[in-house]
Design a protein around this motif. Structure first.
Motif, PDB file in Angstrom:
ATOM      1  N   TYR A 173       0.612  -1.363  -0.098  1.00 14.48           N
ATOM      2  CA  TYR A 173      -0.031   0.091  -0.066  1.00 14.48           C
ATOM      3  C   TYR A 173       0.848   1.115   0.029  1.00 14.48           C
ATOM      4  CZ  TYR A 173      -2.814   3.493   1.970  1.00 14.48           C
ATOM      5  OH  TYR A 173      -3.608   4.970   2.208  1.00 14.48           O
ATOM      6  N   SER A 224      -7.080   2.806  -4.028  1.00 19.25           N
ATOM      7  CA  SER A 224      -5.670   3.229  -3.539  1.00 19.25           C
ATOM      8  C   SER A 224      -4.493   2.592  -4.338  1.00 19.25           C
ATOM      9  CB  SER A 224      -5.636   2.644  -1.961  1.00 19.25           C
ATOM     10  OG  SER A 224      -6.678   3.371  -1.333  1.00 19.25           O
ATOM     11  N   PHE A 278      -1.128   0.660  -5.058  1.00 22.32           N
ATOM     12  CA  PHE A 278      -0.441  -0.364  -4.664  1.00 22.32           C
ATOM     13  C   PHE A 278       0.554  -0.341  -5.588  1.00 22.32           C
ATOM     14  CE2 PHE A 278      -4.219  -1.157  -2.237  1.00 22.32           C
ATOM     15  CZ  PHE A 278      -3.556  -1.656  -1.031  1.00 22.32           C
ATOM     16  N   THR A 309      -1.103  -5.058   4.904  1.00 25.42           N
ATOM     17  CA  THR A 309      -2.048  -4.141   4.696  1.00 25.42           C
ATOM     18  C   THR A 309      -3.247  -4.371   5.413  1.00 25.42           C
ATOM     19  OG1 THR A 309      -1.482  -3.690   2.481  1.00 25.42           O
ATOM     20  CG2 THR A 309      -3.447  -2.691   3.123  1.00 25.42           C
TER      21      THR A 309
END
Length: 383
Positions: free
Chosen positions: A57, A161, A163, A283
């Motif tokens: 992440y 998000s 990664f 994560t």
């Protein structure tokens, strides 16, 4: 005796047969042996076999609204950065100049208005990684800028998000954990409305314990009744649920007490349950009852016995639940830090090697089957 693996680390230590078994049956299994938490050679092996081959992440995509916005990240010994390039794509690169290995961008975040310039010899790179210029490089016969661009890294958007993965052959995260994304979206219908605030976006907690100790603590609530009394006062442990899947596990608390000793909760608005998802290897996705907020954090090893728990808290509105934030920062997190640091010290004891996995027949949220799940993933990665 479990003979799951035997691996030469190449540094004078071996991952040998476990004194007590860690097999596919939680009720018959024991924890990872303590030397896997304290041996420097094991940590070096984890870098190569776990952290340099898995999805890590970085940040919510809203942290990169403009061309040139960047954020740096350290994955063990590897320094990388993510940037919104001139064509508005998000790209990731190793944070190192291709001339003499000076780091290009300072730790943190910012915006590159024109080019990425190395502080050492002023080699300059475009935001898409191409070498734009190198002082006096024309004096070298046959020098071609096309051959000296930045080394790019795999990048994927997952749950809105960013990664990254240092392994160019890794399977996409959407294939490895698509069921996790579906589960999170099902339980958090507000997810597409959250953004990272411009201030206080990044939270970081330093823990004097190894990353596996911190994950162990995160994935079980066997300790919650007595180690987190206020948490157990918000969320009824009698109905707490915990489930494991291929590369992730989940804890769900749906019986919430609005009047509790932690912080006030209004069950008529916002989120009326708790949810904690763990994604291999480090994560976490965290939701507590209250306003529509989520925290996404990574348990990052910074050494054999040190860890940084860092990430972002995001809100579907412009405000945050301050009472909940104070409880988390002042009570819950310090409680967990104390537990983890004590365990790390205890793992060095000559009086301890492995402990039994405690699991009840109904796989309740008070059990340790998610620790068993995590330990089996570690076992497989190191074998």
């Amino acid at each position: 005796m479990d003979t799951a693996f035997e691996t030469d680390t190449g540094q004078g230590a071996s991952l040998v047969d476990f004194p007590k078994p860690l097999n596919e049956i939680p009720e018959d299994s024991y924890t990872l042996p303590s030397y896997l938490y304290t041996d420097p050679a094991v940590y070096e092996l984890e870098k190569e076999r776990i952290f340099y081959k898995t999805w890590q992440y970085v940040a919510h995509e809203s942290l990169f609204p403009n061309v040139g916005d960047y954020l740096t990240l350290r994955i063990c010994d590897q320094n990388v950065f993510v940037i919104r390039s001139g064509d508005e794509r998000l790209r990731a690169f190793y944070n190192v100049c291709q001339h003499r290995a000076h780091e290009l961008l300072p730790d943190g975040s910012g915006n590159i208005e024109r080019v990425i310039t190395c502080p050492y010899h002023a080699w300059a790179y475009e935001s898409d990684g191409r070498l734009r210029g190198a002082p006096r490089a024309h004096m070298r016969p046959g020098f071609d800028r096309k051959n000296h661009g930045l080394s790019e890294i795999r990048l994927e958007l997952f749950l809105n998000s960013v990664f990254v993965n240092l392994d160019s052959e890794a399977r996409p995260l959407s294939e490895l954990a698509g069921d996790l994304e579906a589960d999170v979206r099902k339980r958090l219908p507000f997810l597409d409305r959250v953004t990272v605030p411009r201030t206080n976006a990044l939270g970081e907690t330093h823990i004097d314990a190894g990353w596996k100790v911190v994950v162990d603590n995160y994935v079980e609530c066997y300790h919650c009744d007595h180690a987190h009394p206020a948490f157990a006062d918000i969320i009824c442990m009698d109905s707490y649920q915990q489930d494991t899947f291929s590369l992730w596990s989940r804890q769900i608390g749906e019986d919430i007490r609005p009047d509790n000793s932690a912080y006030p909760v209004n069950l008529e608005t916002g989120v009326n349950h708790s949810a904690f998802w763990y994604l291999w290897p480090n994560t976490t996705f965290n939701v507590l009852p209250g306003s529509e907020e989520i925290n996404i954090s990574a348990i990052r090893p910074t050494g054999l016995e040190t860890t940084s728990f860092e990430g972002h808290s995001m809100s579907a509105s412009d405000t945050f639940d301050e009472d909940r934030a104070r409880y988390t920062a002042d009570v819950l997190v310090p409680e967990d830090i104390g537990l983890c640091e004590s365990v790390q010290r205890g793992l060095k004891s000559r009086g301890y090697s492995q402990g039994p996995i405690i699991v009840d027949s109904v796989r309740s949220g008070r059990g340790e089957h998610a620790i068993h799940h995590f330990h089996r993933l570690v076992q497989a990665a190191l074998s």
